[in-house]
Design a protein around this motif. Structure first.
Motif, PDB file in Angstrom:
ATOM      1  N   GLU A 140       0.829  -1.205   0.000  1.00  0.00           N
ATOM      2  CA  GLU A 140       0.000   0.000   0.000  1.00  0.00           C
ATOM      3  C   GLU A 140       0.870   1.265   0.000  1.00  0.00           C
ATOM      4  O   GLU A 140       0.639   2.200  -0.752  1.00  0.00           O
ATOM      5  CB  GLU A 140      -0.865  -0.048   1.269  1.00  0.00           C
ATOM      6  CG  GLU A 140      -1.988   0.944   1.344  1.00  0.00           C
ATOM      7  CD  GLU A 140      -2.715   0.778   2.678  1.00  0.00           C
ATOM      8  OE1 GLU A 140      -2.512   1.633   3.558  1.00  0.00           O
ATOM      9  OE2 GLU A 140      -3.455  -0.218   2.845  1.00  0.00           O
ATOM     10  N   ASN A 141       1.891   1.286   0.879  1.00  0.00           N
ATOM     11  CA  ASN A 141       2.806   2.430   0.949  1.00  0.00           C
ATOM     12  C   ASN A 141       4.071   2.039   1.718  1.00  0.00           C
ATOM     13  O   ASN A 141       4.106   2.105   2.947  1.00  0.00           O
ATOM     14  CB  ASN A 141       2.136   3.628   1.637  1.00  0.00           C
ATOM     15  CG  ASN A 141       3.094   4.810   1.783  1.00  0.00           C
ATOM     16  OD1 ASN A 141       4.183   4.826   1.215  1.00  0.00           O
ATOM     17  ND2 ASN A 141       2.694   5.797   2.560  1.00  0.00           N
ATOM     18  N   PRO A 142       5.132   1.644   1.022  1.00  0.00           N
ATOM     19  CA  PRO A 142       6.350   1.197   1.721  1.00  0.00           C
ATOM     20  C   PRO A 142       7.002   2.293   2.565  1.00  0.00           C
ATOM     21  O   PRO A 142       7.711   2.008   3.522  1.00  0.00           O
ATOM     22  CB  PRO A 142       7.283   0.764   0.581  1.00  0.00           C
ATOM     23  CG  PRO A 142       6.748   1.428  -0.639  1.00  0.00           C
ATOM     24  CD  PRO A 142       5.289   1.558  -0.438  1.00  0.00           C
ATOM     25  N   ALA A 183      13.188   1.808   2.758  1.00  0.00           N
ATOM     26  CA  ALA A 183      11.821   1.930   2.222  1.00  0.00           C
ATOM     27  C   ALA A 183      11.857   2.172   0.715  1.00  0.00           C
ATOM     28  O   ALA A 183      11.036   1.625  -0.038  1.00  0.00           O
ATOM     29  CB  ALA A 183      11.097   3.078   2.928  1.00  0.00           C
ATOM     30  N   ASP A 184      12.820   2.978   0.269  1.00  0.00           N
ATOM     31  CA  ASP A 184      12.947   3.298  -1.153  1.00  0.00           C
ATOM     32  C   ASP A 184      13.336   2.064  -1.961  1.00  0.00           C
ATOM     33  O   ASP A 184      12.885   1.876  -3.094  1.00  0.00           O
ATOM     34  CB  ASP A 184      13.994   4.408  -1.340  1.00  0.00           C
ATOM     35  CG  ASP A 184      13.775   5.204  -2.623  1.00  0.00           C
ATOM     36  OD1 ASP A 184      12.600   5.440  -2.972  1.00  0.00           O
ATOM     37  OD2 ASP A 184      14.765   5.596  -3.263  1.00  0.00           O
ATOM     38  N   SER A 185      14.156   1.217  -1.373  1.00  0.00           N
ATOM     39  CA  SER A 185      14.567  -0.027  -2.036  1.00  0.00           C
ATOM     40  C   SER A 185      13.360  -0.937  -2.245  1.00  0.00           C
ATOM     41  O   SER A 185      13.192  -1.543  -3.311  1.00  0.00           O
ATOM     42  CB  SER A 185      15.627  -0.728  -1.171  1.00  0.00           C
ATOM     43  OG  SER A 185      15.918  -1.990  -1.667  1.00  0.00           O
ATOM     44  N   ILE A 186      12.488  -1.020  -1.237  1.00  0.00           N
ATOM     45  CA  ILE A 186      11.264  -1.837  -1.356  1.00  0.00           C
ATOM     46  C   ILE A 186      10.341  -1.219  -2.403  1.00  0.00           C
ATOM     47  O   ILE A 186       9.768  -1.932  -3.241  1.00  0.00           O
ATOM     48  CB  ILE A 186      10.542  -1.941   0.007  1.00  0.00           C
ATOM     49  CG1 ILE A 186      11.425  -2.652   1.028  1.00  0.00           C
ATOM     50  CG2 ILE A 186       9.211  -2.668  -0.138  1.00  0.00           C
ATOM     51  CD1 ILE A 186      10.916  -2.566   2.462  1.00  0.00           C
ATOM     52  N   ALA A 187      10.208   0.110  -2.375  1.00  0.00           N
ATOM     53  CA  ALA A 187       9.333   0.809  -3.326  1.00  0.00           C
ATOM     54  C   ALA A 187       9.769   0.560  -4.769  1.00  0.00           C
ATOM     55  O   ALA A 187       8.945   0.365  -5.663  1.00  0.00           O
ATOM     56  CB  ALA A 187       9.341   2.308  -3.022  1.00  0.00           C
TER      57      ALA A 187
END
Length: 640
Positions: A105-107, A122-126
């Motif tokens: 939904e929103n990493p 978080a950016d890596s997951i996104a």
């Protein structure tokens, strides 16, 4: 997942599933054989077929197995983004079965809701989820990350608009215009605060700066402070002199009177100028007058030192405010501290947020006395609170400058004052000196020399214990003379035991000296606390650390919170004193060479200070008196 009986038994008995140890795992597998995992997943009620297993125990095992399965699915989902197992466990603790759904939904929500997850993670997951580089969600997260990064790395309470946009667009790898569009939306929604059309604040920093200003002004202007009559104070000063077998000079007496006749005051000065002597007298006089005195300091070591000086309990600020496990403090604006006087030592270390939390937890009729050396390094966190309060002119400031007779015999003290005034210290030393300089221009040889001093020469000459009495203080983490390498080589030399655990490229051995590098409210241990590894369980991958007679247990995933502490950075040493310090000073630390850094390092040495390196690096540090500019408006706010 294991498929044979032996593998299933080992898996169940590994400790991953609560309530199942090796013996019970054997019993389960003997009952269900290769069908065990299928039964646990699809028909857990069949666990009741196992002799002497109660319903509650069966339900507990089934629940734990289900959670473990969900964790496994989450780990598989996160593995492509390079997320560690320990971080995956933390995410699962917050979101449970909904973890994957919430992340999709929103990493970037992980940054706010899961301790230990930063923007890069978080950016890596996104990225793996295919979220657009220029999406509002990513830009919003990038702006918050930029402001928080500049607060934590450079101490800024606000950031000028142009600087924020430039830095953010660079971090996100997108055009400035995209950052500005997102910024406008955040301002409109009150998610950010801008002052003077240019100064961009995170709301928490803005509220803290405004709140701290108001609280200081409330204390300064509180109308009903009762001043102690001069005659009474003179009499109390004489009593303190008799008790401590000292004689205060006229300046020291005036300093004590200033503190007693002010609602809010600051006592500042370098080593050997009588801060401790005056503090001791002030505390004794307040006690004689029947006042309740609260004593606090930012670090455990500083609090311990203040306790010894005052012969009264001093607490860390976190403990005084009763830090809560879920965050925040039990002592706050609604539930205030009870005391007539609050004395805070090592005040130069206190950042904006902590000072705000401290002062909003006191009544406006509590007398505040801040004690600290404003020439040391500023706080690690945002703000330059002590300096701003002093420079504002809003409160009385006692500046102690005279070096007293006993201190004049110490070259550590004399040289620290020379450094502070921009002069080269006396580097030629007699045998009985407490300050030495050993010249060595080659970094490799410098490191070898430090190891030799630490492990052989100094313990032999001064009859001290290397690990408890000597600390290497260095400007940087990286490089041959950085903490990472020096800790490694010192550990190899001093600790030959084979009992160890390895985590994140660091090997932790039994009896190693270690430092906590993150605040851990559950364990009640804080950034900068030093301990010793007293036991290691290699099979269970756990170890125990002794922090001042408190034994704390660490799982393998928690070892990222500690580091080796034979050597530490000068920044981390603030608020501490060590019997002997060794400080490498070479041009490989060029970008870090500043006067306040060298001054802070030298003043950490209680009995002996040894500089190892070259004269040019020392000269360079002393000549560089430009402390980094911190964006803060506290001084201006207090001035009005």
């Amino acid at each position: 997942m294991p498929s044979d009986v032996y593998g299933i038994e080992k898996y169940l008995g590994s400790g991953l599933i609560k309530g199942v140890g090796p013996k019970f795992a054997k019993l389960i597998v003997e009952t269900f054989g290769t069908d065990t995992l299928s039964i646990l997943e699809h028909n857990p009620e069949r666990l009741l077929e196992i002799p002497k297993l109660g319903k509650k125990k069966a339900e507990s095992i089934a629940k734990s197995y289900s959670e473990q399965r969900d964790v496994k699915n989450l780990m598989m989902f996160l593995s492509s983004a390079g997320i560690s197992t320990s971080l995956g466990q933390k995410i699962f603790k917050v979101y449970g079965k909904e973890s994957i759904e919430k992340i999709k939904e929103n990493p970037y929500r992980l940054m706010d809701e899961v301790y230990g997850v930063g923007f890069k993670t978080a950016d890596s997951i996104a990225e793996k989820l295919g979220i657009d580089n220029e999406s509002f969600t990513r830009c919003r997260a990038g702006i918050f990350y930029t402001l928080e990064y500049l607060a934590n790395s450079e101490g800024h309470c606000y950031v000028p608009f142009d600087e924020m946009v430039l830095k953010c667009s660079k971090i996100l790898g997108i055009e400035d215009s995209k950052v500005v569009i997102t910024y406008d939306s955040l301002i409109k929604n009150n998610e950010l605060i801008v002052e003077d059309k240019n100064k961009v604040y995170l709301p928490s920093f803005f509220r803290a700066e405004i709140g701290l200003t108001k609280k200081i002004k409330d204390i300064i202007s509180y109308p009903n402070f009762k001043k102690v009559p001069d005659e009474k104070l003179e009499s109390e000063i004489k009593n303190a002199e008799k008790l401590n077998k000292i004689k205060y000079d006229d300046f020291q007496k005036e300093a004590i009177k200033t503190v007693f006749n002010s609602n809010f005051s600051v006592v500042t000065g370098g080593p050997g100028v009588g801060k401790t002597t005056i503090t001791k007298g002030i505390i004794e006089i307040f006690k004689n007058l029947g006042k309740k005195v609260l004593l606090a300091a930012p670090t455990g070591r500083a609090a311990k030192r203040l306790s010894e000086t005052a012969k009264t309990e001093a607490k860390t600020i976190h403990r005084l405010l009763e830090i809560k496990r879920e965050g925040g403090f039990a002592k706050n604006a609604e539930n205030k501290l009870s005391g007539d006087v609050l004395i805070v030592d090592e005040a130069s270390m206190i950042d904006l947020i902590l000072m705000h939390n401290l002062l909003k937890a006191v009544h406006s009729n509590t007398k505040i006395i801040l004690i600290g050396d404003v020439n040391q390094l500023p706080s690690v966190g945002p703000g330059n609170v002590l300096k701003d309060i002093i420079n504002s002119g809003a409160v009385p400031v006692v500046k102690l400058q005279k070096i007293y007779r006993q201190a004049k015999t110490s070259n550590i003290i004399l040289n620290s004052h020379k450094i502070n005034s921009g002069k080269i210290p006396e580097l030629k030393a007699s045998k009985n000196s407490d300050f030495f300089f050993i010249e060595e221009n080659d970094d490799e040889k410098c490191a070898d020399l430090i190891v030799d001093l630490y492990s052989k020469r100094l313990p032999k000459y001064y009859k001290v214990n290397s690990i408890s009495d000597i600390e290497v203080l260095t400007p940087m983490k990286k490089g041959i003379l950085g903490t990472d390498n020096l800790n490694k080589v010192l550990q190899e030399k001093l600790n030959k035991t084979g009992v160890s655990l390895k985590r994140g490229g660091i090997t932790y051995k039994l009896n190693d000296k270690v430092m906590q590098i993150k605040n851990n409210y559950d364990k009640d241990v804080f950034n900068g606390d030093i301990g010793k590894i007293c036991s290691i369980n290699e099979a269970n991958e756990t170890l125990e650390i002794n922090f001042d007679s408190r034994i704390l247990k660490y799982e393998i995933g928690e070892l990222e919170e500690i580091t080796l502490a034979y050597a530490c950075t000068i920044h981390k040493s603030q608020g501490s004193e060590y019997p002997i310090v060794i400080i490498p000073m070479t041009t490989s630390h060029f970008i870090m060479l500043k006067r306040n850094l060298l001054y802070t390092g030298v003043t950490r040495g209680k009995k002996v200070c040894i500089l190892v390196g070259n004269k040019y690096a020392i000269s360079k540090a002393i000549s560089n008196n430009e402390s980094e500019k911190r964006y803060t408006l506290l001084e201006q706010r207090l001035s009005f």
